[in-house]
Write an enzyme that holds these catalytic residues in place. Structure first.
Site, short mmCIF file in Angstrom:
data_model
loop_
_atom_site.label_atom_id
_atom_site.label_comp_id
_atom_site.label_asym_id
_atom_site.label_seq_id
_atom_site.Cartn_x
_atom_site.Cartn_y
_atom_site.Cartn_z
N ASP A 10 -2.18 -18.07 26.42
CA ASP A 10 -2.22 -17.24 25.20
C ASP A 10 -2.60 -18.10 24.00
O ASP A 10 -3.33 -17.67 23.10
CB ASP A 10 -0.83 -16.61 24.98
CG ASP A 10 -0.88 -15.35 24.14
OD1 ASP A 10 -1.96 -15.04 23.57
OD2 ASP A 10 0.15 -14.67 24.02
N HIS A 17 8.11 -11.19 23.85
CA HIS A 17 6.89 -12.00 23.60
C HIS A 17 6.49 -11.76 22.13
O HIS A 17 5.86 -10.76 21.80
CB HIS A 17 5.80 -11.51 24.58
CG HIS A 17 4.47 -12.17 24.46
ND1 HIS A 17 3.98 -13.06 25.39
CD2 HIS A 17 3.48 -12.06 23.54
CE1 HIS A 17 2.77 -13.45 25.05
NE2 HIS A 17 2.43 -12.85 23.92
N HIS A 29 4.81 -12.76 18.47
CA HIS A 29 3.85 -13.54 17.66
C HIS A 29 4.43 -13.64 16.25
O HIS A 29 5.14 -12.73 15.79
CB HIS A 29 2.49 -12.85 17.66
CG HIS A 29 1.75 -13.01 18.97
ND1 HIS A 29 0.68 -13.85 19.12
CD2 HIS A 29 1.97 -12.46 20.18
CE1 HIS A 29 0.26 -13.80 20.38
NE2 HIS A 29 1.03 -12.96 21.06
N CYS A 81 -4.46 -13.19 19.77
CA CYS A 81 -5.17 -12.38 20.74
C CYS A 81 -6.51 -11.99 20.14
O CYS A 81 -6.56 -11.40 19.08
CB CYS A 81 -4.37 -11.13 21.12
SG CYS A 81 -5.29 -10.10 22.28
N ASN A 113 1.57 -17.40 18.88
CA ASN A 113 2.90 -17.06 19.39
C ASN A 113 3.92 -17.87 18.60
O ASN A 113 3.60 -18.91 18.04
CB ASN A 113 3.02 -17.47 20.86
CG ASN A 113 2.10 -16.69 21.75
OD1 ASN A 113 0.93 -17.02 21.87
ND2 ASN A 113 2.60 -15.65 22.36
#
Ligand code: HMG
Ligand code: MG
Length: 308
Positions: free
Chosen positions: A17, A210, A212, A243, A252
């Site tokens: 990622d 998850h 960010h 992303c 992240n």
């Protein structure tokens, strides 16, 4: 929280990622070194790359090589997982003997169309045989749900849609579901609402957060999710990432900051913050840009901070 609040599983997503959104493309040899350094820092669950179209994500090209080199080197118990976009992705993973894969969809059709050229329902239908085949081959399978707390194209997402997609991924055989705040818009009250609803239908032990850190809220959101019983969190060393299909998404949440905060609340993570800070210096040299993590920027001497 007490000084023995339990164990948190950290899933390090920097090598996938993180690097997928860096303008400087690292060769597999550097990606391999990064993963080795992360393993040395105590990470046991890591994303190694992705089997997607190299036209879409050139940063993850040759992920086969990453696995082929590392599978012979890292300890057996390390879970090194690779994103699989479609049947072709599964074929690539199977050919080199990958043991852990992740499939990925979202709550939002607009995002999913841009990300993998399918609607959410189409992606669920396409992933069902992929997950089944992966499980039959003995692979661990993770399922990602993106845009859970907000989509850059559709805004806030209906809670029933989140339940529907997470439930579909679990039912098709995913071992764990990661709930993505893809563009970093979540806030603690929303996390409580979403998790309270999910708890009534899904096993909390199989849900991961998850986050960010686009708006600097990721640590607060992890705290809120931990209060609701989540014990698995994804993060990226030095806060790498974003992303490419979600304008406004930033990196992240930084692994070293998550570890620092969780250990501060009395959780055990098994991750060495000092080693991650040293790794930040290595990343600055490789990516030719400064790392923005606050803990990294402050370069503190951390040793013994948490000893009684
Ligand atoms: P498509 O255009 O519909 O696919 O893309 P296609 O089947 O028509 O194939 C188009 C071309 O791609 C063909 O090549 C295929 O061979 C090739 P051409 O004939 O043009 O030379 N291709 C592949 N090549 C290698 N490996 C493959 C593969 N599949 C097709 N597996 C597709 C559909 C899914 C492939 C494409 O849209 C894609 O790869 N997208 C990348 C998506 C991605 O990796 N996004 C980032 C990860 S998601 C994320 O970051 C969110 C997350 O972190 C959680 C959160 O934060 O919310 C997980
Ligand atoms: Mg992400």
């Amino acid at each position: 929280m007490s000084s023995n609040a339990g164990t948190i599983k950290i899933v390090e997503v920097g090598p996938r990622d993180g690097l997928q959104n860096e303008s400087k493309i690292l060769p597999p040899s550097d990606r391999i070194q990064l993963i080795e350094k992360l393993v040395d820092a105590g990470l046991r669950f890591l994303e190694g790359g992705s089997f997607v179209s190299p036209k879409a994500i050139p940063q993850m090209e040759n992920s086969e090589q990453v696995w082929e080199v590392l599978s012979g080197k890292i300890p057996e118990e390390i879970d090194l997982s690779f994103l699989v976009a479609n049947e072709k992705g599964l074929e690539r993973a199977t050919k080199v003997g990958v043991k852990s894969i992740a499939v990925f969809t979202a709550t939002s059709d607009a995002f999913t169309q841009k990300n993998i050229n399918r609607t959410v329902m189409e992606s669920i239908n396409d992933f069902r045989p992929i997950v089944k085949a992966g499980k039959a081959a003995g692979m661990r399978v993770r399922g990602y749900v993106s845009t859970v707390f907000g989509c850059p194209y559709e805004g806030r997402q209906p809670i029933e849609k989140i339940v529907e997609v997470a439930d579909a991924l679990l039912k098709m055989g995913c071992d764990e579901i990661s709930l993505g705040d893809t563009i970093g818009v979540a806030h603690p009250r929303q996390i409580k609402e979403v998790l309270s609803r999910l708890r009534s239908v899904l096993p909390m032990a199989r849900l991961a957060g998850h986050f960010h850190d686009t708006r600097g809220m990721a640590l607060m959101n992890i705290r809120a999710a931990a209060d609701e019983g989540v014990r698995i969190f994804d993060s990226s060393v030095s806060g790498l990432g974003g992303c490419p299909y979600a304008p406004g998404s930033s990196g992240n949440v930084a692994t070293e900051e998550v570890v620092w905060m969780l250990e501060g609340f009395g959780f055990h993570t098994g991750v060495d913050v000092e080693k991650l800070l040293t790794l930040g210096e290595w990343l600055e040299a490789k990516l030719a840009r400064p790392m923005r993590g606050r803990l990294f920027q402050s370069k503190p001497k951390l040793l013994n901070y948490f000893e009684a």
